[in-house]
Design an enzyme around this catalytic site. Structure first.
Site, PDB file in Angstrom:
ATOM      1  N   CYS A 271       1.450  -0.231 -16.684  1.00  0.00           N
ATOM      2  CA  CYS A 271       2.165   0.863 -17.480  1.00  0.00           C
ATOM      3  C   CYS A 271       1.429   0.405 -18.914  1.00  0.00           C
ATOM      4  CB  CYS A 271       4.110   0.113 -17.942  1.00  0.00           C
ATOM      5  SG  CYS A 271       4.645   0.989 -18.900  1.00  0.00           S
TER       6      CYS A 271
ATOM      7  N   MET B 208      10.083   4.984 -24.759  1.00  0.00           N
ATOM      8  CA  MET B 208       9.662   5.947 -23.960  1.00  0.00           C
ATOM      9  C   MET B 208      10.946   6.362 -22.491  1.00  0.00           C
ATOM     10  SD  MET B 208       5.715   4.773 -22.933  1.00  0.00           S
ATOM     11  CE  MET B 208       6.823   2.800 -22.783  1.00  0.00           C
TER      12      MET B 208
ATOM     13  N   CYS C  90      11.235  -2.990 -14.231  1.00  0.00           N
ATOM     14  CA  CYS C  90      12.459  -2.667 -15.221  1.00  0.00           C
ATOM     15  C   CYS C  90      12.947  -1.154 -13.994  1.00  0.00           C
ATOM     16  CB  CYS C  90      11.275  -1.135 -16.875  1.00  0.00           C
ATOM     17  SG  CYS C  90       9.334  -0.180 -16.309  1.00  0.00           S
TER      18      CYS C  90
ATOM     19  N   GLY D  71      14.868  -4.083 -26.787  1.00  0.00           N
ATOM     20  CA  GLY D  71      14.922  -5.684 -26.859  1.00  0.00           C
ATOM     21  C   GLY D  71      14.682  -6.215 -27.771  1.00  0.00           C
TER      22      GLY D  71
END
Length: 360
Positions: free
Chosen positions: A103, A35, A201, A13
């Site tokens: 996360c 990742m 995500c 992004g």
């Protein structure tokens, strides 16, 4: 003299790309890393938010433009265990999870930080809007970003001394997202016009997280009764996991022409308890305090119980769990979501909401 080496977490992004570019321009030895967390079961891994297959392509192009080394690290197994399984488990318990917090806690600032050390990096950097400061006593503090509208400390509350001492947030001092976009154009980054991702995500289904649960954990969508707070059955639902506290959508019912809102979810009996909007107001919030800071009891603070809520004044009583008493009632306290509290701009407490207590 060796330049400080930084592992730049690149999600593909604009924010993380600008963060990497800023570090390179400031003279750091930057290593770009993405990742790999998307799952084999995803219907479209190319376009499912940050760290997806499509995001890898964007991050790789940005790293090439910046002329920095770039790697993809496979964290799929760990991401499923710590984030996706927790997501499913929380909905099964009638709670509303926050996968981004999970996360950050277990993947970005645990596994990735360890990986940074393995490859000889001195720091890890991300595109989060936040700041780190070392105070007069030698303690590292997590501070709100200068761009208050973009501040992301709500999802970073769990960072302790080990993490904060090794973190750089290049965007923390920027005024707003407009400045970030401007920098992306000045650096001529290939993602300068890429829109921000608002998705979970690991959810690529057209029906959103509900369809994801239907496919991966149908037990969370057991049908049941919609009941009033006094136990009167007024309708049925097709899965309690479709609801969160404060929600009006999907109920499709009213009493005397007045809309109904979710007050509570009872997963054991597969019931969704509904009531009036005023029934959602609470002053007391209990939460698991997962920060390392020592807090005087009681402490005057400002806090929030969801990301997009304005800060509100409260009194904090640390404990197990901790208790926050807001000066004015807050709406829709949702177990599983996160409560975070500040003094001035510094995070001093935070954790998952356990329950809201009646004001009586």
């Amino acid at each position: 003299m060796r330049k400080p080496r930084v592992l730049a977490a690149m999600s593909g992004g604009v924010d993380s790309s600008v963060a990497a570019a800023m570090l390179k321009s400031q003279g750091y030895d930057v290593v770009g890393v993405t990742m790999q967390i998307w799952q084999e079961s995803q219907t479209d891994p190319r376009h499912s938010g940050c760290c997806s297959l499509g995001a890898v392509e964007d991050a790789r192009r940005t790293a090439a433009k910046l002329q920095i080394p770039y790697y993809v690290i496979n964290f799929r197994k760990e991401f499923r265990e710590w984030v996706i399984e927790d997501f499913i488990s929380e909905y099964a318990k009638g709670r509303t999870p926050n996968p981004c917090v999970q996360c950050n806690r277990f993947i970005k600032f645990d596994l990735l930080l360890n990986k940074a050390a393995e490859i000889g990096c001195d720091f890890i950097a991300t595109g989060h809007y936040a700041r780190v400061m070392k105070d007069a006593g030698g303690m590292y503090r997590l501070l709100r970003a200068r761009a208050s509208a973009k501040d992301q400390t709500y999802a970073l509350y769990m960072l302790g001394q080990k993490e904060l001492s090794n973190l750089i947030f290049p965007l923390g001092e920027l005024d707003d997202k407009t400045t970030t976009r401007k920098l992306a154009r000045e650096f001529e980054l290939p993602v300068s016009e890429k829109p921000d991702s608002q998705e979970i995500c690991f959810v690529s289904e057209a029906g959103g997280y509900v369809e994801f649960l239907r496919k991966t954990a149908p037990q969370t969508l057991r049908s049941g009764a919609i009941v009033t707070k006094d136990g009167r059955r007024i309708g049925t639902h097709t899965g309690a996991a479709q609801f969160t506290v404060g929600q009006r959508k999907r109920i499709g019912l009213n009493i005397d022409g007045k809309p109904l809102y979710v007050l509570r979810i009872d997963p054991r009996n597969s019931q969704v308890v509904v009531g009036a909007n005023n029934d959602l107001l609470r002053k007391e919030v209990r939460f698991e305090n997962l920060t390392e800071h020592t807090i005087a009891s009681p402490a005057k603070v400002k806090g929030k119980i969801r990301y997009n809520m304005p800060l509100a004044s409260a009194t904090l009583y640390p404990g197990s769990p901790s208790l926050a008493v807001f000066d004015a009632p807050v709406r829709a306290v949702s177990p599983g979501q996160t409560a975070v509290f500040y003094q001035d701009d510094a995070v001093i407490a935070g954790g998952p909401i356990v329950t809201a207590e009646d004001d009586a």
